[in-house]
Design a protein around this motif. Structure first.
Motif, PDB file in Angstrom:
ATOM      1  N   ALA A  44     -29.324  34.799 -16.806  1.00 50.34           N
ATOM      2  CA  ALA A  44     -29.879  34.611 -15.783  1.00 50.34           C
ATOM      3  C   ALA A  44     -31.544  34.747 -15.323  1.00 50.34           C
ATOM      4  CB  ALA A  44     -29.021  35.486 -14.363  1.00 50.34           C
ATOM      5  N   CYS A  45     -32.090  35.871 -16.115  1.00 46.18           N
ATOM      6  CA  CYS A  45     -33.390  36.265 -15.827  1.00 46.18           C
ATOM      7  C   CYS A  45     -34.396  35.438 -16.669  1.00 46.18           C
ATOM      8  CB  CYS A  45     -33.564  37.695 -15.675  1.00 46.18           C
ATOM      9  SG  CYS A  45     -33.782  38.347 -17.491  1.00 46.18           S
ATOM     10  N   ARG A  46     -33.779  35.174 -17.701  1.00 45.32           N
ATOM     11  CA  ARG A  46     -34.710  34.365 -18.916  1.00 45.32           C
ATOM     12  C   ARG A  46     -35.738  35.128 -19.703  1.00 45.32           C
ATOM     13  NH1 ARG A  46     -31.372  30.422 -18.971  1.00 45.32           N
ATOM     14  NH2 ARG A  46     -32.594  29.489 -20.786  1.00 45.32           N
ATOM     15  N   ILE A  47     -35.713  36.540 -19.414  1.00 44.09           N
ATOM     16  CA  ILE A  47     -36.810  37.219 -19.997  1.00 44.09           C
ATOM     17  C   ILE A  47     -36.669  37.424 -21.470  1.00 44.09           C
ATOM     18  CG2 ILE A  47     -37.485  39.702 -20.396  1.00 44.09           C
ATOM     19  CD1 ILE A  47     -38.992  38.519 -17.645  1.00 44.09           C
ATOM     20  N   SER A  57     -36.471  23.287 -25.747  1.00 41.73           N
ATOM     21  CA  SER A  57     -37.345  24.319 -24.807  1.00 41.73           C
ATOM     22  C   SER A  57     -36.925  25.768 -25.371  1.00 41.73           C
ATOM     23  CB  SER A  57     -36.627  24.250 -23.596  1.00 41.73           C
ATOM     24  OG  SER A  57     -35.240  24.429 -23.546  1.00 41.73           O
ATOM     25  N   LEU A  58     -37.579  26.823 -24.803  1.00 39.56           N
ATOM     26  CA  LEU A  58     -37.279  28.296 -25.231  1.00 39.56           C
ATOM     27  C   LEU A  58     -35.855  28.755 -24.802  1.00 39.56           C
ATOM     28  CD1 LEU A  58     -40.567  29.840 -23.713  1.00 39.56           C
ATOM     29  CD2 LEU A  58     -39.963  29.300 -26.167  1.00 39.56           C
ATOM     30  N   MET A  59     -35.230  29.299 -25.596  1.00 41.09           N
ATOM     31  CA  MET A  59     -33.797  29.602 -25.511  1.00 41.09           C
ATOM     32  C   MET A  59     -33.792  31.264 -24.994  1.00 41.09           C
ATOM     33  SD  MET A  59     -32.640  26.765 -26.332  1.00 41.09           S
ATOM     34  CE  MET A  59     -30.836  26.884 -26.866  1.00 41.09           C
ATOM     35  N   ALA A  60     -32.594  31.077 -24.136  1.00 46.00           N
ATOM     36  CA  ALA A  60     -32.268  32.613 -23.580  1.00 46.00           C
ATOM     37  C   ALA A  60     -31.745  33.215 -24.875  1.00 46.00           C
ATOM     38  CB  ALA A  60     -31.532  32.798 -22.463  1.00 46.00           C
ATOM     39  N   SER A  61     -32.097  34.318 -25.592  1.00 44.36           N
ATOM     40  CA  SER A  61     -31.535  34.844 -26.679  1.00 44.36           C
ATOM     41  C   SER A  61     -30.185  35.549 -26.506  1.00 44.36           C
ATOM     42  CB  SER A  61     -32.476  35.800 -27.402  1.00 44.36           C
ATOM     43  OG  SER A  61     -32.603  36.884 -26.711  1.00 44.36           O
ATOM     44  N   CYS A  62     -30.051  36.088 -25.168  1.00 41.56           N
ATOM     45  CA  CYS A  62     -28.721  36.815 -24.786  1.00 41.56           C
ATOM     46  C   CYS A  62     -27.413  35.845 -24.845  1.00 41.56           C
ATOM     47  CB  CYS A  62     -28.973  37.694 -23.687  1.00 41.56           C
ATOM     48  SG  CYS A  62     -28.819  36.663 -22.035  1.00 41.56           S
ATOM     49  N   LYS A  81     -46.260  34.376 -23.158  1.00 37.51           N
ATOM     50  CA  LYS A  81     -46.682  34.052 -22.055  1.00 37.51           C
ATOM     51  C   LYS A  81     -45.672  33.556 -20.949  1.00 37.51           C
ATOM     52  CE  LYS A  81     -49.625  30.338 -19.964  1.00 37.51           C
ATOM     53  NZ  LYS A  81     -50.149  28.720 -20.164  1.00 37.51           N
ATOM     54  N   ALA A  82     -44.781  32.917 -21.555  1.00 36.03           N
ATOM     55  CA  ALA A  82     -43.533  32.677 -20.741  1.00 36.03           C
ATOM     56  C   ALA A  82     -42.887  33.744 -19.995  1.00 36.03           C
ATOM     57  CB  ALA A  82     -42.301  31.799 -21.494  1.00 36.03           C
ATOM     58  N   ARG A  83     -42.674  34.874 -20.676  1.00 30.96           N
ATOM     59  CA  ARG A  83     -42.085  36.181 -20.171  1.00 30.96           C
ATOM     60  C   ARG A  83     -42.888  36.563 -19.135  1.00 30.96           C
ATOM     61  NH1 ARG A  83     -40.994  38.366 -25.958  1.00 30.96           N
ATOM     62  NH2 ARG A  83     -38.982  37.393 -26.396  1.00 30.96           N
ATOM     63  N   LYS A  84     -44.340  36.554 -19.374  1.00 30.39           N
ATOM     64  CA  LYS A  84     -45.119  37.132 -18.232  1.00 30.39           C
ATOM     65  C   LYS A  84     -45.105  36.311 -16.813  1.00 30.39           C
ATOM     66  CE  LYS A  84     -48.707  39.296 -21.000  1.00 30.39           C
ATOM     67  NZ  LYS A  84     -50.153  39.895 -21.187  1.00 30.39           N
ATOM     68  N   GLN A 117     -46.850  44.011 -20.631  1.00 28.58           N
ATOM     69  CA  GLN A 117     -48.341  44.090 -20.609  1.00 28.58           C
ATOM     70  C   GLN A 117     -48.646  43.332 -19.380  1.00 28.58           C
ATOM     71  OE1 GLN A 117     -50.704  46.675 -22.168  1.00 28.58           O
ATOM     72  NE2 GLN A 117     -48.575  47.558 -21.892  1.00 28.58           N
ATOM     73  N   VAL A 118     -48.012  43.152 -18.380  1.00 31.61           N
ATOM     74  CA  VAL A 118     -48.297  42.311 -17.048  1.00 31.61           C
ATOM     75  C   VAL A 118     -49.382  43.216 -16.574  1.00 31.61           C
ATOM     76  CG1 VAL A 118     -47.701  41.219 -15.061  1.00 31.61           C
ATOM     77  CG2 VAL A 118     -46.194  41.040 -16.977  1.00 31.61           C
ATOM     78  N   ASP A 119     -50.626  42.682 -16.315  1.00 29.67           N
ATOM     79  CA  ASP A 119     -51.534  43.487 -15.745  1.00 29.67           C
ATOM     80  C   ASP A 119     -52.301  42.762 -14.525  1.00 29.67           C
ATOM     81  OD1 ASP A 119     -53.099  41.284 -17.266  1.00 29.67           O
ATOM     82  OD2 ASP A 119     -54.111  42.807 -18.543  1.00 29.67           O
ATOM     83  N   VAL A 120     -51.642  41.260 -14.253  1.00 31.26           N
ATOM     84  CA  VAL A 120     -52.094  40.752 -13.085  1.00 31.26           C
ATOM     85  C   VAL A 120     -50.960  40.451 -12.205  1.00 31.26           C
ATOM     86  CG1 VAL A 120     -54.423  39.860 -13.741  1.00 31.26           C
ATOM     87  CG2 VAL A 120     -52.213  38.677 -14.250  1.00 31.26           C
ATOM     88  N   SER A 121     -51.034  39.935 -10.920  1.00 37.64           N
ATOM     89  CA  SER A 121     -49.784  39.338 -10.168  1.00 37.64           C
ATOM     90  C   SER A 121     -50.737  38.321  -9.498  1.00 37.64           C
ATOM     91  CB  SER A 121     -49.374  40.402  -9.141  1.00 37.64           C
ATOM     92  OG  SER A 121     -48.550  40.085  -8.544  1.00 37.64           O
TER      93      SER A 121
END
Lengths: 607, 165
Positions: A44-47, A57-62, A81-84, A117-121
Motif C-alpha cells: 500500500a505505501c510503496r516505500i 516502473s519501480l516495483m513494490a518489493s514486498c 528519490k522516489a522513496r523520499k 534522510q528526508v531533510d525537507v518537507s
C-alpha cells in the motif's frame, strides 16, 4: 531454489519468496512502512520500491515475487528519490508534533524519515482528516495521525475476524473507520487492541489512565492498591531495553512500591481463585448433565463440594477471562452466551475482594480504596466500565493501566528499573502457584484448570509430563487434546470412563471457528479456552511493541519458566486461597463467591 | 374501495422492498464476492442506500458494517442520500465541457444550494454529473429524468427547472 542478483550480488532465492524476503535473508535492508510480516503485505505505501531490470516502473518489493535471473537494484538514485517523495507526500498530511507525541520514541514513520534522510518537507497543503475518536473506553483513534497503512484493517479483519475498522471513502477523503457516522465506542469493536499493537504511528492507542492513577497516588485520603496480570512480568522489561522473554516479577513489585502504591497484589492470586471457581463450575455442569440423564442421584451429588445451585448442564463450557473475547461473543454469538463460564476475570475478582474482604480486614472504608490493575490488555479498560462490575454500587476496579502505560509511569517516576532489587508481592493476595502463571499464555487457563479438576475427581495428578498438557502448548491457532477420567474417587463414579475432549484457541477468528461448531450442534468438546489475542495475553493489545511470533515464543517460554520455578504448581494447593475460602468465601460457587466473583452477559448487535 | 392512508402504504412498501432485497441476496447465494451487485440492486429497490439498508445487508450476508460501508462510500455510483423527485444530470463529457457544461453545473449548484451527489432539502431535485450522455451535438446538455435539454443557457436555468415540481 534459484539465483538472482541484488545490487550486483548473486543471491539464492526460494520459490514463492518476495524480493523483500530474499533481500532480508541476504542482509540487504529495504525500508518498509506498511509491511507487517505474515499479516499485512499489500504494497500500500510503496516505500519498499526497487528497480527491477526490464520492468516499466519501480516495483513494490514486498509483493513482487522473486524470479530466476531477476536483476534488482534497491538503492539507486532513482529509487531513493522516489522513496523520499513518497515520504514527503505522506508527511504533508501528517501533524509534525513529534516533540509531544507519545509515540515519538518508537514511531515507525519518524524512524523511516531518518533512514531515508528526508531533510525537507516541500509539500504543504490541506489536511484530509481531523477526527479524534475517544468514544471507546479502551482505544483512542486519532485520525489526524493515520497514514492509511491499513495494518489495523488487516489485523482487525483477517486475524481477529471482527471487522470494526475498514477504509472508507476514497482518494484524499479516505479514512480508516468503523463506517458511516459510527464511532468506535458504538461499533462491534471487541476492544482487543491488536490494532494498537501494529499501528506504526500514534493513530491507535489505549485510552490514557496514567493521569487518573497519578492523581489517586497523590490523594492522601485514598489507599491505592495495585495488581499485575500474569503476562505483564514477561514483557515489562522490554521497554527498558531488556530482551524479550526477560522475567521481571520482582523488579515490577519493587517499582510499584517505589511509585507509592500502598499494597502491591498479584492478579495471579485470583487466577488461582478463578481455577477453583471455574473448575467447580465445570464439574457442576458435568454433574448437572449426569443428574439430568439419571447417571447420578441428588443424594450422591450432595456428598460433593459442588456449587449450591448446580449450573445448567450446557457444554462445552468456555473460559471467560478475556474481556475482548466476551464482547466479541456478545456481538457475534449471542445465542450461545450460556456456554460462557459465569466467572469474572481474575483482576475483577481481586478488585471485588479488595473492596470487601481486604477492606474489612484492614478496617478501610471501601469508598476510600482505589484499585489499579496493570494489564497486558486494552479490553480490560472497557471491562471495568461494565455495569455488572460493581459490588454495592462501588466499582470493583477503578483504573486499568496497560503494560506500556506502566513502563511510561516508571520512567516518569525516575525509577531505574533495570537496577531495582527483586521484591515480593504483599499479603494476603500476593501468593500464587505455577498454575496461575500460565494464565498469561494460550493454553494456560485450560492446563491450570485440568491440573485441579483431574485431581479433584481422581485424587491423582494430571498424567502429563511436568504437568504440561503438551498438545495445547504453543502458538497454533486451534489446539485440541483429550483425556479420560479413570479410577475416579467413589463419589465421582458418574464420571468413570468419561473421555473429555478439550480445545484451546487464541485470536478471535479461531474462536469463531469453534463457536460455529457449537452453533451447528457439532462441537465434540466439554471445555474450550478462548483468549482474544493471538498467543494469549503475552501478546495482548496492551503489551510493549513490537510483537511478532519470535517475541511471542520468548514471552511464552518465560511464562512456563515462571510456572516451573514455583514450589506449588496447582491452584487448589495455594494455602492463601484455602484461607480465603475458610475465612470469607465459604466454598467455590457458594453464596458469597457467587455474589462477588460471578457475572452475567449482555446480548449485543452484530452490526 | 377502501381508503389507505399514505403511511400504511409506506410501511407495506418498505416491507415489500426488504422482501425483494432478501430475494436478491439469496439469488446471489449470499456470497461476499457478489456484494457490489447486491448493493446495485438494493439501490435500485430503495433509490439510495441508507444505513438501515446497509445494516440489513450486513446481517444477511454476515459481513462487517465497516466493510459494506467502505464499499458504498468508495464508489460514487452509490448514494446514502435519498433521491429527489427529479434527477438532474449535467453532462461534462468533452463536448459539453468545452461548450460551457461546467458553467451550467456551477450555476445549478448555486441555484439549488447543493453539491454534486446531493439532494435539495425539499427533495425536489438531486444533482448528478455524467461523462458524456451521447448528445454531443446538443452541447451543453442536461438530462432531467432522462429527458435531454439541449444547448442549456446557464442564465435561463430557472425556466427549465420550473417545469418540474
Amino acid at each position: 531454489m534459484f539465483t538472482m542478483t541484488i545490487n550486483q550480488q548473486q543471491v539464492t532465492a526460494r520459490e514463492g519468496e518476495t524480493i523483500l524476503e530474499v533481500a532480508k535473508r541476504n542482509h540487504i535492508q529495504i525500508p518498509t512502512l506498511c509491511h507487517l510480516e505474515g499479516i499485512h503485505q499489500i504494497g500500500a505505501c510503496r516505500i519498499c520500491v526497487v528497480e527491477v531490470e526490464g520492468a516499466k516502473s519501480l516495483m513494490a518489493s514486498c509483493v513482487t515475487p522473486a524470479t530466476s535471473g531477476m536483476v534488482v537494484r534497491t538503492h539507486t538514485p532513482k529509487v531513493r528519490k522516489a522513496r523520499k517523495v513518497l515520504y514527503e507526500l505522506m508527511l504533508s498530511d501528517h501533524p509534525t508534533d513529534c516533540l509531544h507525541c507519545a509515540r515519538s520514541h518508537d514511531c515507525e514513520f519518524r524512524q523511516l524519515g531518518e533512514v531515508l534522510q528526508v531533510d525537507v518537507s516541500r509539500f504543504a497543503g490541506q489536511r484530509s482528516k481531523n477526527l479524534v475518536d475517544t468514544s471507546s473506553a479502551a482505544i483512542v483513534r486519532d485520525n489526524n495521525k493515520c497514514i492509511l497503512c491499513r495494518r489495523c484493517v488487516s489485523v482487525c479483519n483477517e486475524i481477529q475476524g471482527v471487522g470494526a475498522l475498514n477504509a472508507q471513502n476514497r482518494g484524499f477523503g479516505t479514512s480508516i473507520s468503523p463506517g458511516g457516522d459510527l464511532l468506535l465506542g458504538s461499533a462491534v469493536c471487541a476492544a482487543c487492541g491488536q490494532c494498537t499493537l501494529v499501528c506504526p504511528v500514534n493513530a491507535l492507542k489505549e485510552k490514557d489512565a496514567t493521569k487518573m492513577v497519578w492523581d489517586a497516588l497523590a490523594d492522601p485520603e485514598l489507599t491505592v492498591v495495585v495488581q499485575t496480570a500474569p503476562a505483564v512480568r514477561a514483557a515489562l522489561g522490554e521497554p527498558f531495553g531488556m530482551p524479550p522473554g526477560s522475567l521481571v516479577t520482582g523488579k515490577m513489585a519493587a517499582a510499584l512500591r517505589r511509585m507509592g502504591f500502598d499494597a502491591v497484589f498479584d492478579t495471579n492470586f485470583t487466577a488461582d481463585l478463578t481455577i477453583l471457581e471455574e473448575g467447580y463450575e465445570l464439574l457442576g455442569r458435568l454433574a448437572a448433565g449426569a443428574l439430568a440423564n439419571g447417571a447420578v442421584t441428588r443424594e450422591q451429588l450432595d456428598t460433593l463440594n459442588l456449587p449450591g445451585h448446580l449450573p445448567q448442564p450446557v457444554l462445552p463450557m468456555i473460559t471467560s477471562c478475556s474481556p475482548g473475547w466476551i464482547k466479541y461473543a456478545e456481538h457475534f454469538y449471542s445465542p450461545y452466551l450460556d456456554h460462557l463460564s459465569s466467572c469474572k476475570s481474575p483482576h475483577m475478582m481481586l478488585g471485588a475482594l479488595t473492596k470487601t474482604w481486604y477492606a474489612q480486614k484492614q478496617g478501610i472504608d471501601p469508598k476510600r480504596l482505589f484499585v489499579v490493575s496493570v494489564m497486558p490488555c486494552t479490553a480490560k479498560k472497557y471491562e471495568v466500565t461494565r455495569p455488572e462490575m460493581t459490588t454495592d454500587g462501588i466499582a470493583n476496579v477503578d483504573a486499568v493501566l496497560t503494560t506500556r502505560e506502566l513502563a511510561q509511569m516508571i520512567r516518569e517516576a525516575g525509577i531505574d528499573f533495570t537496577h531495582l532489587p527483586d521484591e515480593l508481592f504483599d499479603s494476603p493476595m500476593g501468593l500464587s502457584t505455577g498454575a496461575a502463571d500460565i494464565f498469561g499464555v494460550t493454553g494456560g487457563v485450560m492446563e491450570a484448570a485440568l491440573r485441579t479438576v483431574y485431581e479433584v475427581v481422581t485424587g491423582r495428578e494430571l498424567p502429563f509430563e511436568q504437568l504440561h498438557v503438551q498438545p495445547i502448548v504453543g502458538l497454533e491457532r486451534i489446539k485440541t487434546a483429550s483425556f479420560q477420567f479413570a479410577d475416579v474417587k467413589p463419589e465421582w463414579s458418574f464420571l468413570e470412563g468419561v473421555t473429555a475432549r478439550i480445545a484451546v484457541t487464541s485470536g478471535l477468528a479461531g474462536a469463531a471457528h469453534l463457536l460455529d461448531e457449537i452453533a451447528a450442534g457439532q462441537s465434540p468438546y466439554v471445555f474450550i479456552e478462548v483468549m482474544g489475542c493471538p498467543g494469549g495475553c503475552i501478546s495482548g493489545g496492551g503489551q510493549p511493541r513490537p510483537v511478532n511470533d519470535d517475541v511471542r515464543r520468548k514471552r511464552l517460554e518465560a511464562i512456563y519458566r515462571e510456572d516451573e520455578g514455583k514450589p506449588i504448581r496447582k491452584s487448589h494447593e495455594n494455602p492463601d486461597i484455602l484461607t480465603l475460602y475458610s475465612e470469607f468465601l465459604g466454598s467455590p460457587g457458594g453464596h458469597v463467591a457467587h455474589n462477588l466473583l460471578h457475572t452475567h452477559y449482555t446480548v449485543r448487535s452484530r452490526t | 374501495m377502501a381508503q389507505h392512508c399514505d403511511c400504511q402504504t409506506a410501511v407495506i412498501d418498505e416491507q415489500k422492498a426488504y422482501q425483494t432485497l432478501m430475494q436478491v441476496i439469496e439469488d446471489y447465494d449470499r456470497k461476499p464476492s457478489n456484494l457490489i451487485q447486491i448493493l446495485h440492486m438494493a439501490q435500485a429497490i430503495f433509490g439510495y442506500l441508507p444505513e438501515k439498508v446497509q445494516r440489513f445487508i450486513c446481517e444477511q450476508m454476515e459481513l462487517p458494517f465497516s466493510e459494506v460501508s467502505g464499499v458504498v462510500s468508495f464508489y460514487s455510483y452509490f448514494t446514502t442520500q435519498p433521491k429527489g423527485r427529479h434527477t438532474i444530470q449535467v453532462c461534462l463529457g468533452t463536448a459539453c465541457y468545452v461548450r460551457g457544461g461546467k458553467k451550467v453545473l456551477d450555476a445549478l449548484k448555486g441555484l439549488l444550494e447543493i453539491d454534486v451527489g446531493e439532494t435539495t432539502p425539499d427533495r425536489r431535485f438531486s444533482l448528478e454529473v455524467k461523462r458524456c450522455i451521447g448528445a454531443c451535438g446538443l452541447a451543453p446538455a442536461v438530462a432531467i429524468n432522462n429527458v435531454v435539454h439541449k444547448r442549456v443557457n446557464p442564465n435561463k436555468l430557472q425556466d427549465m427547472l420550473s417545469q418540474y415540481e
